[in-house]
Design an enzyme around this catalytic site. Structure first.
Site, PDB file in Angstrom:
ATOM      1  CG  HIS A  17      36.475  36.662  46.990  1.00 41.51           C
ATOM      2  ND1 HIS A  17      35.711  36.655  45.711  1.00 41.51           N
ATOM      3  CD2 HIS A  17      37.730  36.106  46.478  1.00 41.51           C
ATOM      4  CE1 HIS A  17      36.513  36.223  44.736  1.00 41.51           C
ATOM      5  NE2 HIS A  17      37.749  35.942  45.078  1.00 41.51           N
ATOM      6  CE  LYS A  41      43.308  36.748  37.561  1.00 45.08           C
ATOM      7  NZ  LYS A  41      42.661  36.687  39.107  1.00 45.08           N
ATOM      8  NE  ARG A  90      40.728  28.822  44.386  1.00 47.09           N
ATOM      9  CZ  ARG A  90      40.672  29.661  43.515  1.00 47.09           C
ATOM     10  NH1 ARG A  90      39.370  30.371  43.225  1.00 47.09           N
ATOM     11  NH2 ARG A  90      41.834  29.916  42.686  1.00 47.09           N
ATOM     12  CB  SER A 127      36.265  34.955  40.345  1.00 47.13           C
ATOM     13  OG  SER A 127      36.121  35.531  41.686  1.00 47.13           O
TER      14      SER A 127
END
Length: 164
Positions: A17, A41, A90, A127
């Site tokens: 990040h 989430k 990513r 994460s």
């Protein structure tokens, strides 16, 4: 002056990040790291903790601020005068997930999304992996900025107390 918003749950903030925020700042005069609550989430850390940890992580970066966001991202962008949304990728799975959101945000408001490819050295850091490693007693210190290890360890301990 172009303001960009870099949104995410940042649960917890990682070096990946920080890399994206750093590179976004090189492109835009102001970057706001927007710490959001993703209804899909269940966060490990509350929004206040995530905001504070993100602030500490980007504190060396001039022109980068951290703010919580609640509600639609495009509404937040309008409130802060942002003309662009920044998303870190990513790999292809991230792109497949982020592309429809970028198109929806543009169709709603005209705000464009800029994708920044993550540093190869950090492309494996997520994460969710950090949380999983911590929950299983592994070391996360090389994946996260200072202060995050203690916050995540405390959250894991609280989760364990709740299970008992």
């Amino acid at each position: 002056m172009t303001t960009a918003v870099f949104p995410g749950s940042f649960d917890p903030v990682t070096w990946g990040h920080v890399d994206i925020a750093t590179r976004a700042r090189a492109m835009f005069s102001r970057v706001i790291v927007a710490v959001a609550h993703n209804t899909a989430k269940t966060p490990m850390l509350d929004v206040g903790a995530r905001v504070e940890l993100a602030r500490r992580a980007v504190s060396p970066l001039e022109g980068v601020d951290v703010m919580p966001v609640d509600g639609l991202l495009v509404d937040f962008c309008r409130e802060v005068g942002a003309g662009v949304i920044v998303k870190g990728l990513r790999g292809g799975t991230d792109y497949d997930y982020e592309r429809p959101m970028a198109l929806m945000n543009r169709s709603m408001t005209g705000i464009e999304t800029v994708f920044i490819t993550g540093d190869n050295a950090l492309s494996h850091v997520a994460s969710s992996f950090v949380r999983d490693i911590a929950r299983h007693g592994g070391s996360i210190s090389r994946y996260v900025p200072d202060g995050v290890v203690d916050a995540v360890s405390a959250a894991v301990a609280a989760e364990e107390r709740e299970r008992v």
